[in-house]
Design an enzyme around this catalytic site. Structure first.
Site, PDB file in Angstrom:
ATOM      1  N   CYS A 336       0.797  -1.239   0.000  1.00 10.02           N
ATOM      2  CA  CYS A 336       0.000   0.000   0.000  1.00 10.02           C
ATOM      3  C   CYS A 336       0.828   1.287   0.000  1.00 10.02           C
ATOM      4  O   CYS A 336       0.580   2.185  -0.815  1.00 10.02           O
ATOM      5  CB  CYS A 336      -0.955   0.018   1.193  1.00 10.02           C
ATOM      6  SG  CYS A 336      -1.680  -1.559   1.617  1.00 10.02           S
ATOM      7  N   ARG A 365       6.252 -11.435   5.577  1.00  5.04           N
ATOM      8  CA  ARG A 365       5.741 -11.202   6.929  1.00  5.04           C
ATOM      9  C   ARG A 365       6.235 -12.325   7.834  1.00  5.04           C
ATOM     10  O   ARG A 365       6.237 -13.494   7.440  1.00  5.04           O
ATOM     11  CB  ARG A 365       4.213 -11.164   6.937  1.00  5.04           C
ATOM     12  CG  ARG A 365       3.639 -10.046   6.081  1.00  5.04           C
ATOM     13  CD  ARG A 365       2.132 -10.070   6.060  1.00  5.04           C
ATOM     14  NE  ARG A 365       1.598  -9.108   5.104  1.00  5.04           N
ATOM     15  CZ  ARG A 365       0.317  -9.006   4.774  1.00  5.04           C
ATOM     16  NH1 ARG A 365      -0.573  -9.807   5.349  1.00  5.04           N
ATOM     17  NH2 ARG A 365      -0.084  -8.118   3.889  1.00  5.04           N
ATOM     18  N   GLN A 383       0.869 -10.828  -3.309  1.00  2.00           N
ATOM     19  CA  GLN A 383      -0.515 -10.355  -3.240  1.00  2.00           C
ATOM     20  C   GLN A 383      -0.955  -9.808  -4.588  1.00  2.00           C
ATOM     21  O   GLN A 383      -0.186  -9.125  -5.268  1.00  2.00           O
ATOM     22  CB  GLN A 383      -0.647  -9.238  -2.208  1.00  2.00           C
ATOM     23  CG  GLN A 383      -0.546  -9.695  -0.768  1.00  2.00           C
ATOM     24  CD  GLN A 383      -0.824  -8.547   0.185  1.00  2.00           C
ATOM     25  OE1 GLN A 383      -0.203  -7.489   0.075  1.00  2.00           O
ATOM     26  NE2 GLN A 383      -1.738  -8.739   1.114  1.00  2.00           N
ATOM     27  N   ASP A 385      -2.502  -7.194  -5.431  1.00  3.33           N
ATOM     28  CA  ASP A 385      -2.907  -5.932  -4.820  1.00  3.33           C
ATOM     29  C   ASP A 385      -3.424  -4.943  -5.856  1.00  3.33           C
ATOM     30  O   ASP A 385      -2.887  -4.857  -6.965  1.00  3.33           O
ATOM     31  CB  ASP A 385      -1.700  -5.289  -4.125  1.00  3.33           C
ATOM     32  CG  ASP A 385      -1.813  -5.372  -2.622  1.00  3.33           C
ATOM     33  OD1 ASP A 385      -2.926  -5.541  -2.124  1.00  3.33           O
ATOM     34  OD2 ASP A 385      -0.781  -5.276  -1.945  1.00  3.33           O
ATOM     35  N   HIS A 387      -5.198  -0.728  -5.692  1.00  2.00           N
ATOM     36  CA  HIS A 387      -5.753   0.390  -4.938  1.00  2.00           C
ATOM     37  C   HIS A 387      -6.494   1.304  -5.896  1.00  2.00           C
ATOM     38  O   HIS A 387      -5.944   1.706  -6.929  1.00  2.00           O
ATOM     39  CB  HIS A 387      -4.656   1.149  -4.195  1.00  2.00           C
ATOM     40  CG  HIS A 387      -4.017   0.330  -3.126  1.00  2.00           C
ATOM     41  ND1 HIS A 387      -2.966  -0.520  -3.384  1.00  2.00           N
ATOM     42  CD2 HIS A 387      -4.307   0.193  -1.804  1.00  2.00           C
ATOM     43  CE1 HIS A 387      -2.619  -1.137  -2.262  1.00  2.00           C
ATOM     44  NE2 HIS A 387      -3.410  -0.725  -1.298  1.00  2.00           N
ATOM     45  N   LYS A 467     -15.448  -3.429   5.007  1.00  2.00           N
ATOM     46  CA  LYS A 467     -14.977  -4.284   3.915  1.00  2.00           C
ATOM     47  C   LYS A 467     -16.023  -5.317   3.528  1.00  2.00           C
ATOM     48  O   LYS A 467     -16.966  -5.597   4.267  1.00  2.00           O
ATOM     49  CB  LYS A 467     -13.689  -4.994   4.315  1.00  2.00           C
ATOM     50  CG  LYS A 467     -13.843  -5.956   5.481  1.00  2.00           C
ATOM     51  CD  LYS A 467     -12.551  -6.728   5.758  1.00  2.00           C
ATOM     52  CE  LYS A 467     -12.719  -7.678   6.946  1.00  2.00           C
ATOM     53  NZ  LYS A 467     -11.543  -8.560   7.110  1.00  2.00           N
ATOM     54  N   HIS A 513      -8.756  -0.512  -1.026  1.00  2.00           N
ATOM     55  CA  HIS A 513      -7.730  -1.555  -1.168  1.00  2.00           C
ATOM     56  C   HIS A 513      -8.462  -2.846  -1.478  1.00  2.00           C
ATOM     57  O   HIS A 513      -9.428  -3.184  -0.803  1.00  2.00           O
ATOM     58  CB  HIS A 513      -6.945  -1.700   0.142  1.00  2.00           C
ATOM     59  CG  HIS A 513      -6.027  -2.879   0.158  1.00  2.00           C
ATOM     60  ND1 HIS A 513      -4.667  -2.763   0.019  1.00  2.00           N
ATOM     61  CD2 HIS A 513      -6.271  -4.204   0.282  1.00  2.00           C
ATOM     62  CE1 HIS A 513      -4.115  -3.972   0.059  1.00  2.00           C
ATOM     63  NE2 HIS A 513      -5.076  -4.854   0.223  1.00  2.00           N
TER      64      HIS A 513
END
Length: 634
Positions: A336, A365, A383, A385, A387, A467, A513
């Site tokens: 992000c 992680r 991911q 991902d 945005h 979400k 996101h």
């Protein structure tokens, strides 16, 4: 004045004197009283013996409800601990919660439990169940509890008690000769636990911290009927056949090597091909829908993670800093902040919005070794991902497009059943409550406009926004988390994101996101288990195995291979000096969708004999016919 008890159907029962929850259940139906496991009174859980002495709402939970299962399995964990203490008195007990499927209990014991010992424990549990031992609750002060467990020599219970405020009332439960520290509630007596199966034993660190002592954990399951237990054991059998770790090894897709590092995936050629196909499709679909693809670094300076808040709230899950010319850098746990940095590089007008940035970004992680699980839980993963940065006016349309996009993409991979959840504002949240209301209502309206059934997870949103979660349901009834559509009111403020509106003033954009697949690794595992390794033809790493019957047909096999590859199919020749039956069985085990059998007759006629995985012989045909059949399935 009578006591009024409101039931779930809205009906009310009145009593002239205090009454227990069990008495109410008995009055409603003796069958309900027998099936009831605990009582929910004004939203709080209690034992069935709890007295109702004032007006209240009452829900009676049986094994058919999630709460009832949780209480049943937690009580079975206590029963197992009692059996272990009787058989192995030197063992110390720690904690034993219910989990999603069954229960476990951790014991301080130097050596692992053997299969024979698990069988003995299970037998003793059945003996204790037959004694109908009541689960008896007692409330006492912290000092009293410390004195009791000190005399029992249960050090772990003393450690738990040390973390409880001195003024709190402590509760214990006892059945027979076993006493445990527990909030409860529990079932009435051990006789309700009818059918038990201890599944496995494994190591587990105390409190999940590898710095603490390794304990011995026993997992188990229990049911009120033999039929339910038999069905669950069959479910486990089928799940084991679909286990992505087994399929990954059998089909030579990936491996995780301790020398490389736990939780770090090595993609083998076949697995890498499947991953390439997934990612190529992902990129094509995003480009069609107006996304801009970006790439971002694997590390970032500490000030980036300070601004984002990760160093304040997430540092324990981030890999340690490295010093680069006197500056601390961290390996990224999320993409992000990088996407926001790309957005903030330039000044944006409302006319440019929405801006959709997408990346297959690999993040790292720190996960404790005890929770690592194949591809489902790893330390390095990619991911999908994206945005979406938009104005408030664009919000509804973008959310609706996202939901449609997610479902279309998941259906393309063969998924058919979905569970959808709308998670709303938690007690601890950042951002303007009005923005929360706007965003939540946008999510809700989009789901309803599309006619999608969903459940509300009240207060289940992240602290930075509401979400939508989309889970897929597989052939075994399991739900797998995939898509998340998440609003973020935190990062736009932290990074001072803005755009110039129609009024030439600065405005804070909304940021969504979203991850459709979740992570490529977990999605890959889900895909394998959902299809039991029998992937759709377009995803198969090898779509056709060409099988010459003898070495004489090998040149012809190579020519067929070349022609099929020219037409865009992934195929290989099996050149081994083995009987054709062996080659066919091997291709079946590898779950290759099609086989092309080539003998003397096929070579002379310029044809091939096609076989389909799990179907069998499709007959002889020319190359054009085979290509048409394959194309119809891709």
């Amino acid at each position: 004045m009578p006591i009024r008890i409101t039931l779930p159907d809205g009906s009310i029962k009145e009593y002239d004197q205090p009454v227990s929850a069990l008495q109410v259940a008995t009055e409603i139906s003796p069958r309900l009283a027998e099936a009831a496991l605990c009582a929910e009174i004004d939203g709080n859980l209690y034992d069935l013996g709890q007295i109702l002495d004032k007006d209240a709402s009452l829900v009676l939970h049986t094994f058919k409800t999630p709460v009832g299962k949780d209480i049943y399995w937690h009580s079975t964990a206590h029963l197992m601990a009692q059996a272990v203490k009787q058989l192995f008195p030197q063992v110390k007990v720690t904690i034993g919660p219910a989990i999603e499927q069954g229960f476990y209990y951790d014991f301080d014991r130097d050596e692992p439990f053997t299969e024979e010992e698990l069988a003995r424990i299970e037998e003793r549990m059945n003996e204790l169940s037959a004694q109908n031992l009541p689960y008896q609750r007692r409330e006492l002060s912290k000092d009293e509890a410390l004195d009791i467990f000190a005399k029992l020599g249960e050090d772990y219970k003393l450690e738990i008690l040390a973390g409880i405020p001195d003024t709190d009332i402590i509760s214990t439960y006892q059945q027979g000769d076993f006493l445990d520290l527990c909030r409860g509630p529990h079932i009435q007596h051990t006789g309700k636990i009818k059918f038990v199966k201890l599944l496995k034993s494994s190591g587990a660190y105390w409190r999940g911290d590898e710095k603490n002592k390794m304990l011995q954990r026993i997992y188990g399951i229990s049911f009120p009927t033999a039929k339910e237990l038999d069905e669950y054991l069959e479910f486990l059998k089928q799940a084991a056949l679909r286990d992505h770790r087994k399929l990954g090894k059998d089909l030579d897709l990936f491996s995780i090597n301790d020398e490389v590092g736990p939780g770090l995936v090595l993609w083998h050629p076949n697995g890498a091909m499947i991953r390439h196909l997934i990612e190529a499709y992902w990129k094509d679909e995003h480009l069609k829908r107006g996304y801009k693809l970006v790439y971002t670094p694997h590390v970032g300076r500490s000030n980036l993670w300070e601004t984002s808040g990760h160093l304040g709230f997430y540092k324990e899950n981030m890999y340690s800093a490295m010093d680069v010319e006197g500056q601390d850098y961290y390996i990224k746990p999320m993409n992000c902040p990088f996407h926001i940095a790309i957005y903030n590089t330039n000044l944006h007008s409302y006319r440019e919005l929405p801006i959709r940035l997408g990346e297959l970004g690999t993040v790292y992680r720190y996960e404790r070794s005890g929770v690592l699980h194949g591809l489902m839980r790893v330390r390095g993963f990619t991911q999908d991902d994206a945005h979406i940065i938009c104005t408030p006016e664009q919000l509804d349309e973008e959310v609706e497009k996202l939901i449609v996009f997610a479902l279309d993409m998941l259906k393309h991979f063969g998924f058919k059943e979905f569970l959808i959840y709308l998670s709303t504002m938690p007690d601890a949240a950042v951002g303007d409550p009005q923005d929360w209301d706007t965003a939540t209502e946008s999510l809700r309206q989009s789901l309803e406009k599309l006619g999608l059934a969903y459940e509300v997870d009240k207060g289940g949103g992240a602290f930075y926004g509401p979400k939508i979660d989309i889970k897929i349901k597989d052939a075994l009834g399991r739900a797998w988390q995939c898509t998340t559509i998440q609003f973020d009111f935190n990062e736009p403020t932290r990074f001072d994101m803005h755009y110039i509106g129609r009024d030439n003033a600065q405005h804070r954009p909304f940021m969504i996101h979203r991850a459709i697949l979740g992570s490529v690794e977990r999605f890959f595992a889900t895909l394998l288990e959902y299809h039991a390794g029998n992937l759709p033809l377009w995803l198969a790493p090898v779509q056709m195995m060409i099988l010459p019957i003898t070495e004489e047909q090998l040149p012809y096999a190579r020519s067929v291979e070349e022609k099929l590859r020219e037409r865009g199919f992934r195929c290989e020749v099996d050149p081994r000096h083995e009987k054709i039956g062996y080659k066919i069985r091997d291709a079946e085990l590898k779950k290759i969708p099609f086989m092309c059998v080539l003998g003397k007759k096929e070579e002379e006629n310029g044809t091939l004999t096609l076989r389909q995985h799990t179907v069998g012989d499709l007959g002889a045909m020319n190359l054009h016919g085979a290509v048409e059949k394959l194309r119809a399935l891709t």
